[in-house]
Write a protein that holds these residues in place. Sequence first.
Motif, short mmCIF file in Angstrom:
data_model
loop_
_atom_site.label_atom_id
_atom_site.label_comp_id
_atom_site.label_asym_id
_atom_site.label_seq_id
_atom_site.Cartn_x
_atom_site.Cartn_y
_atom_site.Cartn_z
N PHE A 262 0.72 -1.11 -0.04
CA PHE A 262 0.06 -0.16 0.02
C PHE A 262 1.16 1.20 -0.07
O PHE A 262 1.77 1.39 0.87
CB PHE A 262 -0.94 0.00 1.36
CG PHE A 262 -2.16 -0.86 1.10
CD1 PHE A 262 -2.10 -2.26 1.41
CD2 PHE A 262 -3.42 -0.18 0.68
CE1 PHE A 262 -3.31 -2.85 1.12
CE2 PHE A 262 -4.44 -1.14 0.52
CZ PHE A 262 -4.43 -2.53 0.66
N VAL A 334 -1.28 -1.10 -4.11
CA VAL A 334 -2.43 -0.10 -4.07
C VAL A 334 -2.02 1.09 -3.67
O VAL A 334 -1.08 1.29 -2.79
CB VAL A 334 -3.41 -0.77 -3.10
CG1 VAL A 334 -4.68 -0.01 -3.02
CG2 VAL A 334 -3.88 -2.14 -3.57
N SER A 337 -5.01 7.49 -2.46
CA SER A 337 -4.99 9.08 -2.61
C SER A 337 -5.27 9.86 -1.52
O SER A 337 -5.38 9.14 -0.36
CB SER A 337 -6.11 9.28 -3.77
OG SER A 337 -7.31 9.74 -3.12
N ALA A 338 -4.82 11.29 -1.58
CA ALA A 338 -4.90 12.01 -0.55
C ALA A 338 -6.26 12.08 0.11
O ALA A 338 -6.52 12.37 1.57
CB ALA A 338 -4.61 13.36 -0.89
N PHE A 339 -7.42 11.69 -0.79
CA PHE A 339 -8.56 12.06 0.20
C PHE A 339 -9.29 10.55 0.34
O PHE A 339 -10.52 10.33 0.07
CB PHE A 339 -9.68 13.12 -0.70
CG PHE A 339 -9.43 13.23 -1.95
CD1 PHE A 339 -8.41 14.11 -2.63
CD2 PHE A 339 -10.12 12.39 -2.93
CE1 PHE A 339 -8.40 14.21 -3.80
CE2 PHE A 339 -10.32 12.37 -4.27
CZ PHE A 339 -9.12 13.62 -4.88
N GLY A 340 -8.50 9.69 0.19
CA GLY A 340 -9.06 8.23 0.59
C GLY A 340 -9.42 7.28 -0.58
O GLY A 340 -9.79 6.18 -0.16
N GLY A 341 -9.33 7.78 -1.89
CA GLY A 341 -9.63 6.91 -2.91
C GLY A 341 -8.41 5.92 -3.04
O GLY A 341 -7.30 6.24 -2.79
N GLU A 342 -8.95 4.59 -3.53
CA GLU A 342 -7.74 3.62 -3.74
C GLU A 342 -7.59 3.22 -5.27
O GLU A 342 -8.76 3.10 -5.82
CB GLU A 342 -8.01 2.58 -2.91
CG GLU A 342 -7.85 2.78 -1.38
CD GLU A 342 -7.95 1.56 -0.67
OE1 GLU A 342 -8.32 0.63 -0.99
OE2 GLU A 342 -7.43 1.48 0.59
N ARG A 343 -6.59 2.78 -5.66
CA ARG A 343 -6.64 2.33 -7.21
C ARG A 343 -5.22 1.38 -7.11
O ARG A 343 -4.28 1.44 -6.34
CB ARG A 343 -6.22 3.33 -7.97
CG ARG A 343 -4.88 4.13 -7.94
CD ARG A 343 -4.71 4.82 -9.19
NE ARG A 343 -3.57 5.77 -9.12
CZ ARG A 343 -2.53 5.77 -9.54
NH1 ARG A 343 -2.20 4.84 -10.32
NH2 ARG A 343 -1.42 6.82 -9.29
N ILE A 344 -5.46 0.44 -7.96
CA ILE A 344 -4.24 -0.52 -8.29
C ILE A 344 -3.10 0.23 -8.86
O ILE A 344 -3.48 0.92 -9.88
CB ILE A 344 -4.71 -1.54 -9.22
CG1 ILE A 344 -5.63 -2.75 -7.93
CG2 ILE A 344 -3.75 -2.56 -9.72
CD1 ILE A 344 -6.16 -3.76 -8.68
#
Lengths: 357, 380
Positions: A262, A334, A337-344
């Motif tokens: 992460f 993973v 992002s700064a505001f909690g979004g996640e991406r692979i």
Amino acid sequence: MNDTLSERDTGRLARGQPARGRVDLSHGSGGRAMRELVDAVFLSAFGQPQAAELEDQARIALAELAKVGDRLAFTTDSYVVDPLFFPGGDIGALAVNGTVNDLAVGGAVPLQLSCAVIIEEGFALADLLRIAASMARAAARAGVRIVTGDTKVVPRGAADKLFINTSGIGVIPAGVQVAAAQARPGDRILVNNFIGDHGVAILSARDDLALQVPVKSDTRPLHGLVRALLDACPVHCLRDATRGGLATVLNEFAESAGVAMFLDEVTLPVHDEVRGVSEILGLDPLYYANEGVLVAVVPGEHAERALAAMRAHPAGANAVMIGEVAEAPAGRVVMRSAFGGERIVDMLVGEQLPRIC
Amino acid sequence: MRFIEEFRDPHRARVLLARIEQLAAQLPRRRPLQLMEVCGGHTHAIFRYGIEQLLPRNIELVHGPGCPVCVLPMGRVDDCVALAEHPNVIFTTFGDAMRVPGSRKSLLQARADGADVRMVYSPEDALKIARDNPAREVVFFALGFETTMPSTALTVLRALEEGIDNFSVFCNHITIIPTIKAILDSPDIRLDGFLGPGHVSMVIGSAPYEFICHHYRKPLVIAGFEPLDILHSIYLLLCQLVEGRCEVENQYRRVVAAGGNDAALQAVARVFELREFFEWRGLGSIDHSGVRLRGEFAHFDAERRFSVPNLKIADPKSCQCGEVLKGAIKPWQCKVFGSACTPKTPLGSLMVSSEGACAAVHSYGRLDLIRARELREESA
């Protein structure tokens, strides 16, 4: 062009002045011309007694190696960078530092290198001298010796200007054990420096991109930093984030160890200039090549000590913790992002291609 | 870089998300709201910042047809390859168009097979190659919406002015308005509003979208590309829907002027004319949705200068790009998503560019799917 270096050139070289000639096919012929080229360019730059013996192999005392550790590390890499000279470095420095770092990230003490060059007919002798001098400087800085080599000249068009292959041997001290498969949940991920500088320096040095970016390649040897880190705490994984960038290294760690990596986007060290170019071209700094970025995975309880050790070393002054290792999703990287979004963050398919708009 | 950081501020994002949550709760619950982001740049940003998963469950984002690489029909890629394989041609293209599969091969494969294909960053770069290689024919692969059309037009005008006669353009430029109209006319559509394309609007302004509100009663907000731009635009759309308004709003005021860019529009009008119809990948033929060079610039038109196969190649039957583009199905509901069609082996072009919905979901967005699968496995 004569079949040997011109007398004017050898005279200039003897006086330490730049040569004006060009390399031709005779310089790869194995005869007198080649000997003169090797003497004038490589031996005068590298200048080691072993290389000067000009045997077909370097001869290395096993007893000397055994003093350093209990395992031999051996690596090879070829350098085909375009352009050959770029802000912050050149192909010569890259070829030495790259191989030194490939040894270093296995925990090895780099000791000796080979240097094989493939030169396109017509290559400027002055550039060859400049590159050989740069290799010599990089080797001296890294404390390694270039002990054997090879020179080939190919017809114009058969190669792009100059290719260099460097192989290297080093010795791994007893007890040092780093491997990608050792990453464990709870570990922390550290990098020593800003990412993407080398990739953007190369991009901006190419004629086809009308972007003036004040970014220099980060090419440098990392074995001193690795040593400092290994002395400070246990280290599970080490790798330099070269071609494929940080994203590729972390994917390799995640796959090898069957864990998740992460990353926190806000902590990723990216220079504003690199970020800006990436925004314009639609490229991702995570995938740019680096030449002086070390990625380390260390046990969570030792992370602060590892960070302090890295920061205390000149090559690690910008070190930061960028993420942590978790159990799931196994084999994946993973990004948060700064505001909690996640991406692979996946491995790249092919090369990164700039988007159209 | 403060100009960018301001649009990625987590605190402001949280405030906007809370407001979006409040508004979403006031919407009728009959089905999730569907908002289409028309532009591929939006799709890319939405996945890159994980925006979709932060939204309330009753808001769905539909990834529209705004990636010009994604909507390029296979036959046109074949034409590119044929042009590139012409022995005296230097074929110049934007990077991400090189991987789009044709029926035989992509431009990348054509280059590996010996064609002189060169990546450029602008049509000006292609013109420079033409200047530097007077004995060769240099063809520029022009594609994109109104965003990239002006730079092609200005380059053709420059070539004319300088009398460069070894330069031509393979024109695949497309226009956004007929495309949105075609989507709205589609019988299986159930969209509730649009995030309008920021860069296209920078050229055409906001007025051309008015018909969407007047005729189709769908609100549209022209949106920028930073994560806060997108969240703010979703918030503005929800405000309209909750209040029962239906307007064109401009969230991207710092870049988009209401009247667009006059100079750019003039250059476009001078050089291009509408084609009667143009073939889109996944969407079929759309009337007046493409442009070609006007007759007076025929010399710079690669289609008139060279013979190209110009064959219509049907999309692979298994591909459901059209349904995905219209929001009728989600990318992962496509029959071949992630199996026969992956970024490494793209069947449909939505899997090619990182702005394509399928490639974006495959590269960035599988986290939810993986977690869902893991949960299912745990409970089984």
